[in-house]
Design an enzyme around this catalytic site. Structure first.
Site, PDB file in Angstrom:
ATOM      1  N   GLU A  35     -28.494  34.924  12.329  1.00 39.81           N
ATOM      2  CA  GLU A  35     -29.254  34.792  13.571  1.00 39.81           C
ATOM      3  C   GLU A  35     -29.616  33.337  13.875  1.00 39.81           C
ATOM      4  OE1 GLU A  35     -31.100  35.411  17.053  1.00 39.81           O
ATOM      5  OE2 GLU A  35     -29.915  36.905  15.973  1.00 39.81           O
ATOM      6  N   GLY A  36     -29.794  32.520  12.842  1.00 41.50           N
ATOM      7  CA  GLY A  36     -30.072  31.109  13.082  1.00 41.50           C
ATOM      8  C   GLY A  36     -28.943  30.432  13.836  1.00 41.50           C
ATOM      9  N   HIS A  37     -27.706  30.685  13.418  1.00 39.44           N
ATOM     10  CA  HIS A  37     -26.558  30.126  14.133  1.00 39.44           C
ATOM     11  C   HIS A  37     -26.463  30.704  15.546  1.00 39.44           C
ATOM     12  CE1 HIS A  37     -25.244  29.915   9.795  1.00 39.44           C
ATOM     13  NE2 HIS A  37     -25.062  28.669  10.163  1.00 39.44           N
ATOM     14  N   GLN A  61     -19.030  16.987   2.024  1.00 37.65           N
ATOM     15  CA  GLN A  61     -20.484  16.948   1.920  1.00 37.65           C
ATOM     16  C   GLN A  61     -21.002  17.659   0.675  1.00 37.65           C
ATOM     17  OE1 GLN A  61     -20.761  19.077   5.805  1.00 37.65           O
ATOM     18  NE2 GLN A  61     -22.514  20.125   4.883  1.00 37.65           N
ATOM     19  N   GLY A 147     -29.801  23.057  14.250  1.00 34.92           N
ATOM     20  CA  GLY A 147     -31.055  23.695  13.889  1.00 34.92           C
ATOM     21  C   GLY A 147     -32.046  22.714  13.294  1.00 34.92           C
ATOM     22  N   LYS A 149     -34.135  23.482  11.076  1.00 34.35           N
ATOM     23  CA  LYS A 149     -34.354  23.774   9.656  1.00 34.35           C
ATOM     24  C   LYS A 149     -33.857  22.631   8.782  1.00 34.35           C
ATOM     25  CE  LYS A 149     -31.761  26.258   6.895  1.00 34.35           C
ATOM     26  NZ  LYS A 149     -31.767  25.526   5.587  1.00 34.35           N
ATOM     27  N   MET A 184     -34.096  31.288   7.850  1.00 38.20           N
ATOM     28  CA  MET A 184     -32.763  31.870   7.705  1.00 38.20           C
ATOM     29  C   MET A 184     -31.789  30.830   7.166  1.00 38.20           C
ATOM     30  SD  MET A 184     -32.408  34.283  11.072  1.00 38.20           S
ATOM     31  CE  MET A 184     -33.516  35.668  11.298  1.00 38.20           C
TER      32      MET A 184
END
EC number: 6.3.2.1
Length: 287
Positions: A35-37, A61, A147, A149, A184
């Site tokens: 859901e975050g994406h 990375q 995001g 986050k 998330m």
């Protein structure tokens, strides 16, 4: 939704959108979508963009001690999520497309990339900058959505875009949380049931610290107490700090404006959790 696995296919699909008068927004991901994406895609659609979303697990990375092979992958599920969320193009490059033989150009990021995650994961943000610059060159978006986050990553991308004079507007989207407050993340699936029950304490401790800072000037003591409390509940805290939001420099007193963040990273079992808190989110939640 168009599925693009080769650069010519991507470029043709983007050209068709532009020919139809669409502005292009880009959402880069490493897959294992949640859901975050989806909130990033929806935020772009709400601003009347056609959305290109990439799904690519970027090897540059990951550090030597980080398990690239363990990173969750679910291409079929990702495609289904993007389609029902309203994405226009799913860009699914392979490693050879992103890093062709002879690839010899990289980045050494400074500024916001140097502390916190950058100090604990040497080279991580160099790899992030490298892949994002390549993806921007492939998609050529008008805007990109990230995001909040991963707050430090967002500042690194803003710095990269400004330094390279890239004509891409960078948008931050508020962190999406589970009902119990846990941010998330694709890595949450690796938490055991016992760890999952404990994990929301990370955000609750951020909230408690944020409210405490509103009435106490001693950020160092508040953050020290937060670390002790989390470690006592089974976390292994890397850092818990009050920082200036844009520069990421540590600060001792909560400023009056909005340019601050409480940031933390902590390991719970084998899973490393990141979270952060700003004034807007603090105002929405009680500790």
């Amino acid at each position: 939704m168009h599925l693009a696995r080769t650069l010519p296919t991507l470029q043709q699909a983007v050209h068709q959108l532009r020919h139809a008068g669409k502005r292009i927004a880009f959402v880069p991901t490493m897959g294992a979508l949640h859901e975050g994406h989806q909130s990033l895609v929806r935020a772009a659609i709400a601003q009347d963009y056609a959305v290109v979303t990439s799904v690519f697990v970027n090897p540059t990375q990951f550090g030597p001690s980080e398990d690239l092979a363990r990173y969750p992958r679910d291409e079929k599920g990702d495609i289904a999520i993007l389609e029902r969320t309203g994405c226009s193009i799913a860009w699914l490059p392979d490693v050879d497309t992103m890093y062709p033989p002879g690839d010899a150009t990289g980045f050494v990021m400074g500024g916001p990339a140097l502390g916190w995650e950058g100090a604990r994961r040497p080279g991580h943000f160099n790899g992030v900058a490298q892949v994002v610059a390549k993806l921007f060159g492939q998609v050529r978006p008008d805007a990109a959505f990230f995001g909040e986050k991963d707050w430090q990553q967002l500042q690194v991308i803003r710095r990269l875009t400004a330094d390279l004079l890239l004509p891409v507007a960078i948008h931050g989207v508020p962190t999406q949380r589970e009902e119990d407050g846990l941010a998330m993340s694709s890595r949450n699936r690796f938490l055991s049931p016992e760890e999952r029950a404990i994990a929301p304490l990370l955000f609750r401790t951020l909230l408690q610290a944020g409210h405490a800072l509103s009435s106490s000037p001693d950020a160092e003591e508040i953050c020290k107490n937060a670390i002790a409390a989390l470690n006592g509940q089974g976390f292994d805290v890397d850092y818990f700090a009050l920082i200036e939001g844009s520069s990421l420099s540590s600060i001792a007193i909560l400023p009056e404006g909005d340019d601050w963040r409480l940031i933390t990273a902590a390991r719970l079992g084998s899973v490393r959790l990141l979270d952060n808190l700003g004034r807007a989110e603090l105002a929405r939640f009680r500790a």
